[in-house]
Design an enzyme around this catalytic site. Structure first.
Site, short mmCIF file in Angstrom:
data_model
loop_
_atom_site.label_atom_id
_atom_site.label_comp_id
_atom_site.label_asym_id
_atom_site.label_seq_id
_atom_site.Cartn_x
_atom_site.Cartn_y
_atom_site.Cartn_z
N PHE A 45 -23.21 18.48 6.94
CA PHE A 45 -22.53 19.77 6.87
C PHE A 45 -21.55 19.93 8.03
CE2 PHE A 45 -26.18 20.58 9.64
CZ PHE A 45 -25.61 21.27 10.70
N GLU A 104 -20.23 23.54 10.19
CA GLU A 104 -20.63 24.93 10.27
C GLU A 104 -19.87 25.63 11.39
OE1 GLU A 104 -24.85 25.76 9.17
OE2 GLU A 104 -24.93 26.63 11.18
N GLY A 148 -30.65 24.15 13.04
CA GLY A 148 -31.79 24.77 12.36
C GLY A 148 -31.47 24.97 10.90
N HIS A 150 -34.64 16.25 15.87
CA HIS A 150 -33.20 16.35 15.58
C HIS A 150 -32.85 17.60 14.81
CE1 HIS A 150 -34.27 15.26 11.54
NE2 HIS A 150 -33.08 14.90 11.16
N ALA A 176 -34.84 20.97 12.21
CA ALA A 176 -36.04 21.65 11.72
C ALA A 176 -36.96 20.70 10.96
CB ALA A 176 -35.64 22.82 10.82
#
Length: 498
Positions: free
Chosen positions: A221, A223, A393, A417, A419
């Site tokens: 991803f 973000e 997270g 690394h 959650a």
């Protein structure tokens, strides 16, 4: 053996540190609160035991995000001074995190129209998804074969950065800006590339190189974040030393070596599995994914060279992603500047001192955690502070930047690394409600490039991030210096490739 039976053998204290005895040698170190340990599944724990008892392994650490993986748990650290293991590196060689700090305030991305424009500008530069490359993004920076050859053998060298328009100073903000071959030379990598071409294992090299500057599918991803410093003078001073800016916009990325690294990793698994079969060598735990090679053998040399090639690709992939993200922000918000905070891997094997011995530290879904004064940071910008630890997270709970403490020695200077999954992908798709996922993100004012956020990547598919961080802090491994709050997410909505 059931998960309850194995879990009952873990001897834990109140500081979220436990040990799991094994049949011989040093026990497994387990990091996690009671709630975290209860969530370890039987396959994950058995993989940890198999890995610890494998030839040449001296240490095994199970982090709070651990779950079953390919040959070894995702979220483990494995140390060996004598053997190299592809499984405890993983199939996405040098899957990593990077964080780009911008000089614009949070208010600059408050407007949803601005965020939508940023999402579209990034999408024009950065493809997402399995197999997709630069041809899918009209404003991407195209990379050809000649540049590709330099990238996989040199990493983020000054020449490569100049070729791709990457700020050369970003190389100093990398855990490793380049990787050498098995004999610590780049000549070994040039020879290895020739061998791979001759063996027709790089027939699709041009297509794989075109994936530079792109996100994969699954848990990869980009973000957009708002940075908030943690409380306390020490945390704030460290955050500022990392070049973070309180109340401003940053961009967090998670990606690896794409199809290039995956092909190299799978080729190594196949080759080593054939050797084990031909030589009738017993497999650790009878697991075909836990193959290995003794250091100094041709098989080990070949793996180390391939790992370095994949790692160099991953490094430049992140540098190019960040350069193109900055391009997109400058298009929509002219005058924006950006500084790379850090680039750090969680799927790699590195030579490090463990105690008084030089060994290969395999981190699979685990990230390095060197505190201030660690010998491995001498000569880097982080010698006096410790390096940034980037822990994603989920969009709902946010992510954090941490810094290691001296207590990280108990985990081989490593932390989790992220959650870690609590649901498999098929399970999440079956159990979670699409409308509820999309509604929750909308209520949190988090936008996405996806029409529907992937169910198997929803926050509830992952472990409780607060409990994971609690484990790290109680164990005395690291402390937070900043929180990252998501404003929008770039993700692939197709089939996962991680």
């Amino acid at each position: 053996m059931t998960v309850n039976a194995i879990n009952s053998q873990i001897m834990a204290n109140d500081n979220a540190v436990g040990i799991l005895p094994v049949a011989r040698g040093k026990p497994i170190t387990v990091i996690g609160t009671d709630a975290i340990r209860a969530g370890f599944d039987a396959r994950c724990l058995q993989q940890a035991i198999n890995s610890r008892l494998a030839p040449g392994v001296t240490d095994l650490v199970l982090n709070p995000d651990a779950h079953a993986g390919y040959g070894a748990p995702v979220g483990c650290v494995m140390v060996s001074p004598t053997h190299i293991y592809p499984g405890p590196v993983g199939v996405d060689i040098k899957c990593s995190m990077s964080l780009l700090q911008m000089d614009i305030p949070a208010d600059a991305v408050a407007d949803r129209k601005t965020r939508r424009a940023l999402i579209e500008a990034i999408g024009q530069r950065l493809p997402t998804g399995a197999g997709r490359g630069q041809r899918s993004a009209p404003k991407s920076r195209n990379v050809g074969r000649d540049a590709g050859m330099k990238i996989v053998t040199q990493g983020a060298s000054a020449e490569v950065c100049a070729l791709l328009g990457i700020p050369p100073e970003w190389a100093s903000r990398c855990e490793d800006s380049f990787h050498l071959g098995h004999n610590d030379t780049d000549d070994a990598l040039n020879v290895r590339v020739e061998q791979l071409f001759f063996a027709r294992q790089l027939d699709k090299f041009d297509d794989k190189i075109r994936q530079l500057g792109s996100y994969g599918g699954g848990n990869h991803f980009g973000e957009c974040e708002v940075v908030s410093f943690a409380d306390g003078d020490s945390a704030r001073a460290t955050a500022a030393a990392f070049s973070l800016r309180d109340g401003s916009v940053a961009f967090l990325s998670h990606c690896g070596s794409r199809g290039f690294g995956h092909n190299l990793a799978m080729g190594q698994f196949k080759s080593l599995q054939e050797h084990f079969s031909n030589w009738s060598i017993p497999l650790p735990g009878n697991d075909r994914e836990l193959v290995y090679a003794p250091l100094g053998t041709p098989e080990a040399d070949a793996y180390l060279d391939d790992m370095a090639l994949g790692a160099n690709f991953a490094t430049v992939n992140h540098m190019l992603i960040n350069a193109q993200v900055l391009d997109a922000f400058q298009e929509i918000l002219p005058g924006t500047t950006g500084t790379l905070v850090y680039f750090i891997s969680h799927n790699i094997a590195r030579k490090e001192m463990v105690g008084n011995e030089l060994a290969w530290v395999h981190r699979k879904g685990a990230t390095r955690a060197f505190p201030a004064g660690h010998p491995g940071l001498i000569g880097t910008p982080f010698e006096s502070t410790g390096h940034p630890i980037l822990l994603p997270g989920n969009p709902r709970e946010g992510s954090v930047v941490m810094v290691a403490t001296d207590g990280a020695a108990k985990s081989c200077y490593s932390v989790n690394h992220g959650a870690g999954r609590r649901m498999g992908r098929k399970d999440a798709i079956r159990r979670l409600d699409q409308a509820a996922i999309d509604k929750e993100l909308d209520e949190c004012d988090i936008m996405s490039n996806c029409r529907q956020y992937p169910k198997d990547e929803a926050p509830d598919a992952y472990k409780d991030f607060g409990e994971v961080l609690k484990s790290v802090e109680l164990a005395g491994l690291a402390t937070p210096v900043a929180k990252l709050t998501a404003r929008f997410v770039i993700k692939d909505g197709g089939e996962a490739d991680d």
